[in-house]
Motif scaffolding. Structure first.
Motif, PDB file in Angstrom:
ATOM      1  N   ALA A 127       0.816  -1.212   0.000  1.00 49.84           N
ATOM      2  CA  ALA A 127       0.000   0.000   0.000  1.00 49.84           C
ATOM      3  C   ALA A 127       0.849   1.261   0.000  1.00 49.84           C
ATOM      4  N   ASP A 128       2.065   1.178   0.505  1.00 51.89           N
ATOM      5  CA  ASP A 128       2.932   2.345   0.572  1.00 51.89           C
ATOM      6  C   ASP A 128       3.375   2.823  -0.810  1.00 51.89           C
ATOM      7  N   TYR A 129       3.314   1.939  -1.834  1.00 49.83           N
ATOM      8  CA  TYR A 129       3.734   2.404  -3.159  1.00 49.83           C
ATOM      9  C   TYR A 129       2.663   2.260  -4.227  1.00 49.83           C
ATOM     10  N   VAL A 130       1.731   1.299  -4.097  1.00 55.38           N
ATOM     11  CA  VAL A 130       0.734   1.129  -5.133  1.00 55.38           C
ATOM     12  C   VAL A 130      -0.228   2.322  -5.131  1.00 55.38           C
ATOM     13  N   GLY A 131      -0.622   2.729  -6.305  1.00 53.69           N
ATOM     14  CA  GLY A 131      -1.520   3.870  -6.441  1.00 53.69           C
ATOM     15  C   GLY A 131      -0.809   5.192  -6.630  1.00 53.69           C
ATOM     16  N   LYS A 132       0.491   5.227  -6.376  1.00 55.01           N
ATOM     17  CA  LYS A 132       1.245   6.443  -6.662  1.00 55.01           C
ATOM     18  C   LYS A 132       1.463   6.532  -8.171  1.00 55.01           C
ATOM     19  N   ASP A 133       1.664   7.729  -8.662  1.00 56.76           N
ATOM     20  CA  ASP A 133       1.785   7.935 -10.108  1.00 56.76           C
ATOM     21  C   ASP A 133       3.059   8.723 -10.418  1.00 56.76           C
ATOM     22  N   PRO A 134       4.221   8.126 -10.159  1.00 56.48           N
ATOM     23  CA  PRO A 134       5.472   8.848 -10.404  1.00 56.48           C
ATOM     24  C   PRO A 134       5.717   9.070 -11.893  1.00 56.48           C
ATOM     25  N   VAL A 135       6.496  10.082 -12.190  1.00 52.19           N
ATOM     26  CA  VAL A 135       6.863  10.413 -13.578  1.00 52.19           C
ATOM     27  C   VAL A 135       8.376  10.275 -13.713  1.00 52.19           C
ATOM     28  N   PHE A 136       8.816   9.681 -14.823  1.00 51.52           N
ATOM     29  CA  PHE A 136      10.225   9.385 -15.037  1.00 51.52           C
ATOM     30  C   PHE A 136      10.697  10.030 -16.337  1.00 51.52           C
ATOM     31  N   GLU A 137      11.946  10.490 -16.319  1.00 49.34           N
ATOM     32  CA  GLU A 137      12.491  11.145 -17.503  1.00 49.34           C
ATOM     33  C   GLU A 137      12.796  10.150 -18.620  1.00 49.34           C
ATOM     34  N   ASP A 138      13.158   8.920 -18.262  1.00 45.03           N
ATOM     35  CA  ASP A 138      13.515   7.941 -19.284  1.00 45.03           C
ATOM     36  C   ASP A 138      13.327   6.534 -18.719  1.00 45.03           C
ATOM     37  N   ILE A 139      13.527   5.532 -19.582  1.00 46.51           N
ATOM     38  CA  ILE A 139      13.347   4.141 -19.180  1.00 46.51           C
ATOM     39  C   ILE A 139      14.362   3.733 -18.110  1.00 46.51           C
ATOM     40  N   ALA A 140      15.553   4.309 -18.167  1.00 46.59           N
ATOM     41  CA  ALA A 140      16.554   3.996 -17.141  1.00 46.59           C
ATOM     42  C   ALA A 140      16.046   4.374 -15.757  1.00 46.59           C
ATOM     43  N   ALA A 141      15.320   5.483 -15.663  1.00 47.61           N
ATOM     44  CA  ALA A 141      14.772   5.899 -14.372  1.00 47.61           C
ATOM     45  C   ALA A 141      13.654   4.958 -13.926  1.00 47.61           C
ATOM     46  N   VAL A 142      12.856   4.475 -14.880  1.00 47.34           N
ATOM     47  CA  VAL A 142      11.826   3.483 -14.553  1.00 47.34           C
ATOM     48  C   VAL A 142      12.489   2.223 -13.999  1.00 47.34           C
ATOM     49  N   GLU A 143      13.553   1.794 -14.670  1.00 45.03           N
ATOM     50  CA  GLU A 143      14.266   0.592 -14.231  1.00 45.03           C
ATOM     51  C   GLU A 143      14.809   0.755 -12.817  1.00 45.03           C
ATOM     52  N   SER A 144      15.375   1.897 -12.529  1.00 42.84           N
ATOM     53  CA  SER A 144      15.913   2.147 -11.194  1.00 42.84           C
ATOM     54  C   SER A 144      14.817   2.056 -10.140  1.00 42.84           C
ATOM     55  N   TYR A 145      13.658   2.611 -10.450  1.00 41.42           N
ATOM     56  CA  TYR A 145      12.524   2.557  -9.522  1.00 41.42           C
ATOM     57  C   TYR A 145      12.069   1.121  -9.292  1.00 41.42           C
ATOM     58  N   LEU A 146      11.961   0.338 -10.379  1.00 45.43           N
ATOM     59  CA  LEU A 146      11.507  -1.039 -10.244  1.00 45.43           C
ATOM     60  C   LEU A 146      12.506  -1.893  -9.468  1.00 45.43           C
ATOM     61  N   ARG A 147      13.792  -1.631  -9.655  1.00 42.51           N
ATOM     62  CA  ARG A 147      14.797  -2.381  -8.895  1.00 42.51           C
ATOM     63  C   ARG A 147      14.605  -2.173  -7.384  1.00 42.51           C
ATOM     64  N   PHE A 148      14.081  -1.008  -7.002  1.00 45.48           N
ATOM     65  CA  PHE A 148      13.854  -0.724  -5.589  1.00 45.48           C
ATOM     66  C   PHE A 148      12.552  -1.362  -5.101  1.00 45.48           C
ATOM     67  N   VAL A 149      11.427  -1.078  -5.768  1.00 45.80           N
ATOM     68  CA  VAL A 149      10.141  -1.554  -5.247  1.00 45.80           C
ATOM     69  C   VAL A 149       9.966  -3.056  -5.457  1.00 45.80           C
ATOM     70  N   LEU A 150      10.692  -3.640  -6.406  1.00 42.20           N
ATOM     71  CA  LEU A 150      10.590  -5.077  -6.674  1.00 42.20           C
ATOM     72  C   LEU A 150      11.847  -5.823  -6.244  1.00 42.20           C
ATOM     73  N   MET A 151      12.524  -5.320  -5.256  1.00 43.88           N
ATOM     74  CA  MET A 151      13.766  -5.972  -4.827  1.00 43.88           C
ATOM     75  C   MET A 151      13.531  -7.401  -4.348  1.00 43.88           C
ATOM     76  N   GLY A 152      12.295  -7.705  -3.942  1.00 48.13           N
ATOM     77  CA  GLY A 152      11.978  -9.060  -3.537  1.00 48.13           C
ATOM     78  C   GLY A 152      12.105 -10.079  -4.651  1.00 48.13           C
ATOM     79  N   PHE A 153      12.158  -9.617  -5.912  1.00 47.16           N
ATOM     80  CA  PHE A 153      12.350 -10.538  -7.031  1.00 47.16           C
ATOM     81  C   PHE A 153      13.707 -11.229  -6.961  1.00 47.16           C
ATOM     82  N   GLY A 154      14.628 -10.662  -6.199  1.00 51.90           N
ATOM     83  CA  GLY A 154      15.951 -11.268  -6.054  1.00 51.90           C
ATOM     84  C   GLY A 154      16.928 -10.786  -7.107  1.00 51.90           C
ATOM     85  N   ARG A 155      18.090 -11.425  -7.137  1.00 53.87           N
ATOM     86  CA  ARG A 155      19.139 -11.059  -8.093  1.00 53.87           C
ATOM     87  C   ARG A 155      18.741 -11.524  -9.488  1.00 53.87           C
ATOM     88  N   LEU A 156      18.709 -10.568 -10.426  1.00 52.53           N
ATOM     89  CA  LEU A 156      18.322 -10.865 -11.800  1.00 52.53           C
ATOM     90  C   LEU A 156      19.350 -10.267 -12.749  1.00 52.53           C
TER      91      LEU A 156
END
Length: 283
Positions: free
Chosen positions: A144-173
């Protein structure tokens, strides 16, 4: 193996909506599998697993309404499991099969549980990835702390950085997995920047009522098909105690713990894909 992007119409009280899905494998494959993603994700998370299965299966990977290439509902209050189950039933009808196998991560696992618990369910074998019939408040609060937020990113690299943080539970990929998730998990905004590829309205349910434990043991106890449960060893959503209980009651699931992951194992790496493939093909 052939891959195509397809869609069908779902129906809610607000009208019809498009539900997109990616299909891997041949239309005339002997077996069919449906793979359904987590709360804020989309069907392209299953590309690697679907490709692994496509020599034996037709694999359909939907974008649940409000995510990916599917339509957003005009009334956010309509996002919920009754709508998701109805849409997935429409997908099963579209696929035209009497039985199928189901792989569900988190939200997709709960949808699979609910469908498998119904009388005369077409689900033959069920894989549930890091979710169960009891979901503790603490894990839901983190989401709940992150779902529903609507962040804006300058590029795909910034999206990737965000996902690496909020989806860190996915493990090493591998880096290519994170880039794949970023490319398919972003939407282009009118100003050229990027947002996340889901409707922020899916988070409204976390705001309109207090967050508490979720108890679906009565649903679990009605399931009769073989079940494989995958648990991230560090998961805060599926506790070790709940996973153990899932092995003792109801369908008596086989439980496999995935080291180095939390919520949820990605199903993108070889050892995780192999566990799923082995379970599906043994039946």
């Amino acid at each position: 193996m052939p891959m195509s992007e397809r869609s069908f119409l779902g129906l809610s009280p607000a009208g019809f909506h498009k539900v997109a899905y990616t299909q891997w494998g041949r239309d005339d494959a002997a077996r069919t599998a449906v793979c359904v993603h987590g709360l804020t994700r989309n069907g392209r998370d299953f590309d690697a697993l679907a490709l692994d299965l496509a020599d034996r299966y037709r694999v359909a990977c939907p974008d649940v309404v409000g995510r990916g290439r599917s339509d957003w509902l005009p009334v956010p209050a309509l996002y919920g499991y009754p709508q998701y189950c109805a849409d997935m039933n429409a997908l099963i009808a579209r696929l035209g099969v009497a039985e199928l196998d189901w792989v569900g991560t988190s939200m997709g696992g709960l949808i699979g549980m609910m469908l498998a618990a119904q009388p005369n369910s077409p689900i033959r074998r069920l894989v549930i990835n890091d979710v169960g019939p009891f979901v503790a408040k603490a894990g839901l609060q983190r989401i709940a702390d992150y779902v529903g937020k609507d962040p804006v990113f300058e590029d795909i690299a910034a999206v990737e950085s965000y996902l690496r943080f909020v989806l860190m539970g996915f493990g090493r990929l591998p880096d290519e997995c994170w880039r794949h998730m970023a490319e398919h998990g972003a939407r282009r905004l009118p100003d050229g920047r990027f947002g996340l590829a889901y409707d922020p309205g899916i988070g409204d349910a976390f705001k309109t009522q207090p967050i508490g434990d979720v108890d679906l043991w009565a649903v679990w106890d009605r399931i009769r098909c073989p079940v494989l449960v995958l648990r991230g060893a560090d998961s805060d959503l599926l506790t070790a105690g709940t996973a153990e209980e899932m092995g003792r009651r109801g369908p008596g699931a086989r439980v496999v713990e995935i080291a180095g992951t939390g919520h949820a194992p990605s199903l993108m790496v070889e050892e995780q894909k192999a566990v799923v493939r082995s379970f599906l093909l043994e039946g």
